[in-house]
Design a protein around this motif. Structure first.
Motif, mmCIF file in Angstrom:
data_model
loop_
_atom_site.group_PDB
_atom_site.id
_atom_site.type_symbol
_atom_site.label_atom_id
_atom_site.label_comp_id
_atom_site.label_asym_id
_atom_site.label_seq_id
_atom_site.Cartn_x
_atom_site.Cartn_y
_atom_site.Cartn_z
ATOM 1 N N LYS A 155 5.037 1.930 15.966
ATOM 2 C CA LYS A 155 4.553 1.779 14.597
ATOM 3 C C LYS A 155 5.036 2.955 13.765
ATOM 4 O O LYS A 155 5.090 4.088 14.233
ATOM 5 C CB LYS A 155 3.025 1.739 14.566
ATOM 6 N N VAL A 156 5.347 2.687 12.533
ATOM 7 C CA VAL A 156 5.770 3.722 11.603
ATOM 8 C C VAL A 156 4.561 4.114 10.774
ATOM 9 O O VAL A 156 3.909 3.268 10.171
ATOM 10 C CB VAL A 156 6.907 3.211 10.685
ATOM 11 N N ARG A 157 4.248 5.404 10.791
ATOM 12 C CA ARG A 157 3.117 5.903 10.016
ATOM 13 C C ARG A 157 3.631 6.788 8.894
ATOM 14 O O ARG A 157 4.628 7.483 9.049
ATOM 15 C CB ARG A 157 2.187 6.742 10.894
ATOM 16 N N THR A 158 2.929 6.763 7.797
ATOM 17 C CA THR A 158 3.260 7.639 6.681
ATOM 18 C C THR A 158 2.382 8.871 6.778
ATOM 19 O O THR A 158 1.152 8.768 6.847
ATOM 20 C CB THR A 158 3.010 6.931 5.339
ATOM 21 N N LEU A 159 3.007 10.029 6.820
ATOM 22 C CA LEU A 159 2.263 11.280 6.909
ATOM 23 C C LEU A 159 1.821 11.719 5.520
ATOM 24 O O LEU A 159 2.459 11.372 4.522
ATOM 25 C CB LEU A 159 3.138 12.355 7.544
#
Length: 104
Positions: free
Chosen positions: A30-34
């Motif tokens: 999964k790609v998470r936005t920091l």
């Protein structure tokens, strides 16, 4: 890759990265936005900072009075290494210590 032109090399690298991302997502990644960077307000001056400024001022006056670094450390009941680090960080120059240069 060395024989390719720069735009072709960049395109090949972009294609390789894109394939890696697709493989990561296919495997369940999964790609998470920091969270972004937030500028904080500067901290208020602490009592410790005032003590440090007083120490620097005291060391400057002792150095201008031609004290040695070792003698100043003894007078202030500090380690000579601490006096050295503070002096180095603030550009305080001491006269040379006679015990290091005097030969009998």
């Amino acid at each position: 890759m060395l024989q390719q032109t720069i735009p072709a090399a960049r395109a090949a690298e972009a294609a390789r990265i894109s394939a890696s991302v697709e493989e990561f997502l296919a495997a369940g990644g999964k790609v998470r936005t920091l969270p972004g960077f937030h500028k904080r307000m500067p901290r208020e001056r602490s009592e410790n900072m005032d003590e440090r400024l007083q120490l620097i001022s005291r060391l400057r006056s002792m150095a201008s009075s031609r004290y040695s670094r070792r003698y100043a450390a003894q007078c202030l009941n500090l380690k000579e290494s601490l006096v050295y680090e503070v002096s180095k960080a603030n550009g305080i120059r001491w006269r040379s210590d006679p015990s290091k240069t005097h030969r009998v």
